[in-house]
Design an enzyme around this catalytic site. Structure first.
Site, PDB file in Angstrom:
ATOM      1  N   ASP A 285       0.825  -1.204   0.000  1.00 23.04           N
ATOM      2  CA  ASP A 285       0.000   0.000   0.000  1.00 23.04           C
ATOM      3  C   ASP A 285       0.866   1.266   0.000  1.00 23.04           C
ATOM      4  O   ASP A 285       2.038   1.241   0.380  1.00 23.04           O
ATOM      5  CB  ASP A 285      -0.888   0.041   1.246  1.00 23.04           C
ATOM      6  CG  ASP A 285      -2.032  -0.952   1.184  1.00 23.04           C
ATOM      7  OD1 ASP A 285      -2.056  -1.762   0.231  1.00 23.04           O
ATOM      8  OD2 ASP A 285      -2.884  -0.937   2.097  1.00 23.04           O
ATOM      9  N   ASP A 286       0.222   2.372  -0.424  1.00 20.68           N
ATOM     10  CA  ASP A 286       0.706   3.749  -0.228  1.00 20.68           C
ATOM     11  C   ASP A 286       1.778   4.211  -1.210  1.00 20.68           C
ATOM     12  O   ASP A 286       2.294   5.312  -1.074  1.00 20.68           O
ATOM     13  CB  ASP A 286       1.232   3.971   1.197  1.00 20.68           C
ATOM     14  CG  ASP A 286       0.157   3.773   2.245  1.00 20.68           C
ATOM     15  OD1 ASP A 286      -1.012   3.596   1.869  1.00 20.68           O
ATOM     16  OD2 ASP A 286       0.499   3.790   3.447  1.00 20.68           O
ATOM     17  N   HIS A 336      -5.897   2.754  -4.147  1.00 25.66           N
ATOM     18  CA  HIS A 336      -5.879   2.907  -2.689  1.00 25.66           C
ATOM     19  C   HIS A 336      -6.314   4.324  -2.293  1.00 25.66           C
ATOM     20  O   HIS A 336      -5.886   4.846  -1.270  1.00 25.66           O
ATOM     21  CB  HIS A 336      -4.474   2.608  -2.156  1.00 25.66           C
ATOM     22  CG  HIS A 336      -4.414   2.396  -0.666  1.00 25.66           C
ATOM     23  ND1 HIS A 336      -5.367   1.673   0.026  1.00 25.66           N
ATOM     24  CD2 HIS A 336      -3.502   2.819   0.272  1.00 25.66           C
ATOM     25  CE1 HIS A 336      -5.045   1.643   1.306  1.00 25.66           C
ATOM     26  NE2 HIS A 336      -3.931   2.343   1.490  1.00 25.66           N
ATOM     27  N   HIS A 340      -5.506   9.059   0.732  1.00 25.64           N
ATOM     28  CA  HIS A 340      -5.499   8.188   1.906  1.00 25.64           C
ATOM     29  C   HIS A 340      -6.373   8.724   3.052  1.00 25.64           C
ATOM     30  O   HIS A 340      -5.991   8.694   4.239  1.00 25.64           O
ATOM     31  CB  HIS A 340      -4.068   7.967   2.408  1.00 25.64           C
ATOM     32  CG  HIS A 340      -3.903   6.673   3.165  1.00 25.64           C
ATOM     33  ND1 HIS A 340      -4.215   6.533   4.499  1.00 25.64           N
ATOM     34  CD2 HIS A 340      -3.461   5.470   2.776  1.00 25.64           C
ATOM     35  CE1 HIS A 340      -3.966   5.307   4.898  1.00 25.64           C
ATOM     36  NE2 HIS A 340      -3.498   4.628   3.852  1.00 25.64           N
ATOM     37  N   HIS A 428       3.784  -2.275   3.089  1.00 31.79           N
ATOM     38  CA  HIS A 428       3.849  -0.903   2.585  1.00 31.79           C
ATOM     39  C   HIS A 428       5.219  -0.668   1.965  1.00 31.79           C
ATOM     40  O   HIS A 428       6.237  -0.858   2.640  1.00 31.79           O
ATOM     41  CB  HIS A 428       3.605   0.113   3.717  1.00 31.79           C
ATOM     42  CG  HIS A 428       2.288  -0.056   4.407  1.00 31.79           C
ATOM     43  ND1 HIS A 428       2.075  -1.030   5.373  1.00 31.79           N
ATOM     44  CD2 HIS A 428       1.111   0.610   4.261  1.00 31.79           C
ATOM     45  CE1 HIS A 428       0.815  -0.952   5.797  1.00 31.79           C
ATOM     46  NE2 HIS A 428       0.209   0.039   5.147  1.00 31.79           N
TER      47      HIS A 428
END
Length: 466
Positions: A285-286, A336, A340, A428
């Site tokens: 993620d991210d 995603h 965020h 991540h």
């Protein structure tokens, strides 16, 4: 004037006329002899002009080619140049057995054969230019087996030089592809139309594997996309039948193994009671992150495993080339959100904007439209899922906690202690400890026999956290 004087005058005029006639004849004879001499000279004395024309034609033929061996054509050659050179060769009466004649004809045949390839392959530039031959070519959509056979026969070249070999190979491969496409269509026709009755899986499964193998090999070729869609629909029906039978029938190990040799069928059976494989999906993620994503990609390439990257729209905008690199290396990209946020705390309109804007940004950077998304913090629940019926919500069942620990070994131990037969791991790609932990996690899972798959193949039973 007397009679005598008149007679003498007439004789004098006749004499004058006779002299003029004789002078005229003499001139004609002299001119004729001069012409004969010129003709003789042209026949027996070498002509500097003729010799110059022959050399000029030889030079013109050489200009048609890229090199002195006269095999590959000059990339700047035009049809007009070739026809002009052929005309010069014909004008000089050069014999068909002479090399200059043959090379002029060969240049024309090669040029026409290369030109015709643009009617065979879907490309905006020349299939062959100089010594450069395009790779990974796809056939034109409207090309038929009959038309390629006719074109191929018309432009089949003789000779053993490299360019001739390349041209003939391209025509042969085009013919073979369309023959194989026809075979796939025929194979699809042999699959049962009605699956409502008893299905002989022992016979059907090898058929499915054969069709799938051919479809994968012909990916991107004309009609294959349609055939692929038809095949997937058929396999979905077969999977439903198998799942229904599994409620009352115990399949032997050999049959189960065959089921999962068909990738399309195994995806449909992933996560079911029939799936005894160890499956793991690595998800990040991210990102993309300029400091760490490339390191992750290098490790994945080292161990030849694939992962899924849930990208933030704002990071893709900052690093579009890195997002594109993820796709180019064979990994999946997913959504995603853009910035965020906690989707549970914002309105429907804001949620839609977060996801849709990111969809567009990822497509612009990679050419891929994501089919999956992950809610930041796993928050949003059924409300968010219902907003995006066309997308798949993906969560996780093992949290690496790399966002808590900066110790690679502790991250590895946390993953190892919580692994399940079917696991989606949350990580991540924005920590060095995450990168370093992969050198421990991936080899360990491979040693345990885990197969790395995309998240949907793991077969998670739920789409969101309550």
């Amino acid at each position: 004037m007397s009679h005598t004087d008149g007679a003498e005058s007439r004789v004098s005029r006749r004499a004058s006329q006779e002299r003029k006639k004789r002078n005229l004849i003499s001139k004609i004879v002299v001119i004729g002899l001069g012409l004969l001499v010129c003709v003789a000279a042209a026949m027996f004395i070498p002509s500097d002009s003729a010799q110059f024309n022959t050399q000029e034609v030889q030079a013109a033929v050489q200009q048609l080619y890229l090199n002195e061996q006269q095999d590959y054509l000059n990339p700047d050659v035009t049809r007009e140049m070739i026809e002009d050179t052929v005309e010069k060769v014909d004008y000089l009466g050069i014999k068909e057995t002479e090399a200059v004649y043959q090379k002029a004809q060969e240049a024309r045949q090669k040029f026409l054969a290369i030109e015709a390839l643009s009617n065979v392959y879907a490309t905006e530039t020349a299939v062959i230019e100089g010594e450069s031959v395009q790779a990974d070519l796809k056939l034109k959509e409207d090309l038929t087996l009959a038309s390629i056979q006719e074109i191929s026969t018309r432009h089949q070249l003789t000779g053993e030089d490299e360019l001739t070999t390349q041209i003939n190979r391209l025509y042969t491969e085009a013919t073979q592809v369309l023959e194989e496409v026809a075979t796939v269509e025929e194979l699809l026709g042999t699959l049962p139309n009605d699956l409502s009755g008893e299905v002989n899986l022992t016979e059907l499964l090898p058929q499915l594997i054969e069709v799938e193998t051919e479809l994968e090999r012909l990916e991107g070729q004309p009609s294959i996309e349609t055939f692929q869609s038809d095949f997937e629909d058929k396999v979905t029906e077969v999977a439903d039948v198998i799942k229904e039978q599994a409620e009352t029938t115990e399949f032997d190990e050999a049959l189960l193994e065959t089921m999962f040799k068909c990738n399309t069928l195994s995806k449909n059976l992933s996560g079911s009671i029939l799936d005894s494989r160890k499956l793991v999906s690595l998800t990040f993620d991210d990102g993309p992150n300029p400091l760490y994503t490339q390191q992750v990609l290098d490790i994945l390439a080292k161990y030849e495993v694939k992962a899924t990257f849930f990208l933030l729209g704002q990071e893709v905008e900052r690093h579009p080339d890195l997002a594109k690199k993820i796709v180019e290396e064979g990994h999946m990209v997913a959504n995603h959100s853009f910035g965020h946020p906690n989707l549970a705390e914002i309105s429907d309109e804001e949620v839609l904007k977060e996801i849709n804007q990111t969809q567009d940004v990822i497509f612009d950077a990679t050419g891929v439209t994501p089919t999956m998304y992950r809610m930041p913090y796993g928050a949003g629940g059924a409300r968010v899922v219902n907003l995006f019926p066309e997308l798949e919500s993906v969560i996780w069942n093992v949290d690496s906690e790399d966002w808590i620990s900066d110790d690679a070994y502790l991250i590895y131990e946390n993953v190892a202690a919580n692994m399940l037969p079917h696991t989606v791991i949350l990580m991540h790609d924005k920590h060095q400890s995450t990168v370093d932990s992969l050198e421990l996690i991936i080899p360990d899972l491979l040693d345990q026999g885990y197969e790395f798959v995309d998240p949907l193949e793991v077969g998670m039973e739920f789409l969101y956290y309550e």
